[in-house]
Design a protein around this motif. Sequence first.
Motif: not given
Length: 314
Positions: A98-103, A105-126
């Motif tokens: 499951d790729e979503f389980r990598l979300i 830790d993304f800000h710590r090591d940045g190692r995610v598949p290309p599709g998930l990286r595209s998802y994560l690089m969209q704007p986000h809200w806190l």
Amino acid sequence: MTDTRYLVHGVFWPAPPDGTVGADVQPLPFLRLQAPDGTFHNVTLDAGTRLGFRLAAEGKYCLGHHVVHGPAHRDHVLCAQRAPAVRGHQCERCFVVDEFRLIHDFHRDGRVPPGLRSYLMQPHWLYVATFANGASKVGTAAELRKWQRLAEQGAVAASYVAHAADGRVVRILEDLVTREAGLPQHVRSAAKAAALASPAPAGRLSGHNAALAASARGVVSRSGAGGFQVVEEVWNRPGLAGPLCSASPRHPYPHALAAGSHGLTLGSLCGSFALATIDGTDLEFVVDLGQLKGRSIELGQFTSKVPAVQEALF
């Protein structure tokens, strides 16, 4: 759909058409069911909906995994074996792929598949969310799920505190608010359900949330980090949640949703939590429909057992 076993994938809230909720725009949640042939059926959950079901099997089953291709495109891959769940709502294999389980830790090591990286690089809200007993948390929502994220968590009051350029920045801010302001990143579902049996006054919760949000804004403003803007925006709770979030006599549902037959007439819904009545009594109960996630049910004209001594509930 009677006499067919369905695998419950949970309660979902659709996005409002323009991203905002108002008097004329009130999205209705639905219970998502997977049929034996792999097709899905959505049961709309509205005030007055009667939901009758019985548990068709013991235990919980795997709900599959996701492959992410971009911000608005993902594949939900059903579990080929329909195996028992061993990690949350997944079997071991589906959990691993499951790729979503990598979300997280993304800000710590940045190692995610290309599709998930595209998802994560969209704007986000806190955001800062507050629940019925005042318990609160800090969290994040992708641009496309800005409103639903809070609706599905069962927030009673919430505020957005920052708009970040991407998912890496927003998770750095989230960790910072947890560390500096003491806001956790998780509130247990059982605690949310228990709180809704005796919710605090709405005005008090809104004021509490506003104070915590102001504190969080102060933390991120002083951080010196870049890639985000501080915002002051209140989340609009769905109208269907109003009665459940208001103080009135109600009780925890006395039956576990892991077995047996149940018949509920819904009056209000907040997240996966319902305010419902059962045949044979005028009492209202708080039911966590989220407990059905991963379970196999059969729909039909089933009923709940009326508590033997109703006075004991008071």
